[in-house]
Design a protein around this motif. Sequence first.
Motif, short mmCIF file in Angstrom:
data_model
loop_
_atom_site.label_atom_id
_atom_site.label_comp_id
_atom_site.label_asym_id
_atom_site.label_seq_id
_atom_site.Cartn_x
_atom_site.Cartn_y
_atom_site.Cartn_z
N ALA A 22 0.83 -1.21 0.00
CA ALA A 22 0.00 0.00 0.00
C ALA A 22 0.86 1.26 0.00
O ALA A 22 0.53 2.24 -0.69
CB ALA A 22 -0.93 -0.01 1.21
N MET A 25 2.33 1.69 -3.52
CA MET A 25 1.32 2.18 -4.46
C MET A 25 0.96 3.64 -4.18
O MET A 25 0.72 4.41 -5.12
CB MET A 25 0.08 1.30 -4.41
N ALA A 26 0.93 4.04 -2.91
CA ALA A 26 0.67 5.45 -2.59
C ALA A 26 1.81 6.32 -3.08
O ALA A 26 1.60 7.42 -3.59
CB ALA A 26 0.48 5.61 -1.09
N ASP A 29 1.41 6.73 -6.81
CA ASP A 29 0.38 7.73 -7.11
C ASP A 29 0.90 9.14 -6.87
O ASP A 29 0.61 10.06 -7.62
CB ASP A 29 -0.87 7.48 -6.27
N GLN A 34 -1.11 12.25 -8.53
CA GLN A 34 -2.51 11.95 -8.25
C GLN A 34 -2.76 12.18 -6.76
O GLN A 34 -1.87 11.97 -5.94
CB GLN A 34 -2.85 10.51 -8.62
N SER A 37 -5.71 8.73 -1.87
CA SER A 37 -7.04 8.18 -1.64
C SER A 37 -6.95 7.18 -0.49
O SER A 37 -6.29 6.15 -0.61
CB SER A 37 -7.57 7.51 -2.90
N LEU A 39 -9.35 5.31 0.63
CA LEU A 39 -10.06 4.09 0.25
C LEU A 39 -9.15 3.18 -0.59
O LEU A 39 -9.08 1.97 -0.35
CB LEU A 39 -11.32 4.43 -0.55
N LYS A 40 -8.44 3.75 -1.54
CA LYS A 40 -7.52 2.98 -2.37
C LYS A 40 -6.39 2.39 -1.52
O LYS A 40 -6.02 1.23 -1.69
CB LYS A 40 -6.95 3.89 -3.46
N PHE A 41 -5.87 3.18 -0.58
CA PHE A 41 -4.81 2.71 0.31
C PHE A 41 -5.31 1.54 1.16
O PHE A 41 -4.63 0.51 1.29
CB PHE A 41 -4.35 3.86 1.21
N LEU A 43 -7.85 -0.51 0.55
CA LEU A 43 -8.11 -1.68 -0.28
C LEU A 43 -6.82 -2.40 -0.66
O LEU A 43 -6.76 -3.63 -0.62
CB LEU A 43 -8.87 -1.29 -1.54
N HIS A 44 -5.79 -1.65 -1.02
CA HIS A 44 -4.50 -2.27 -1.32
C HIS A 44 -3.97 -3.00 -0.09
O HIS A 44 -3.49 -4.14 -0.20
CB HIS A 44 -3.48 -1.22 -1.77
#
Length: 68
Positions: A22, A25-26, A29, A34, A37, A39-41, A43-44
């Motif tokens: 996570a 991926m952050a 982004d 970008q 998020s 929520l995205k963090f 979920l990952h």
Amino acid sequence: MNFYTRNRAFVNAGLLSGIVFALIMAGFDYFRDQPFSLLKFALHFVLFGAFNGYMAYRKHKKENTNNK
């Protein structure tokens, strides 16, 4: 014995791999400009961590059944 004490290594492996994935991926982004998020963090973190913890459990279980 409860679930966590029996499977401590698999839970820790899932948590560690999930948070590392996570964060990577952050960072990716952020590099692409970008917005962050939550929520995205989350979920990952949850999905990747659960998957890796489960796969580590399956591998360990398979190795133990083959050795017996």
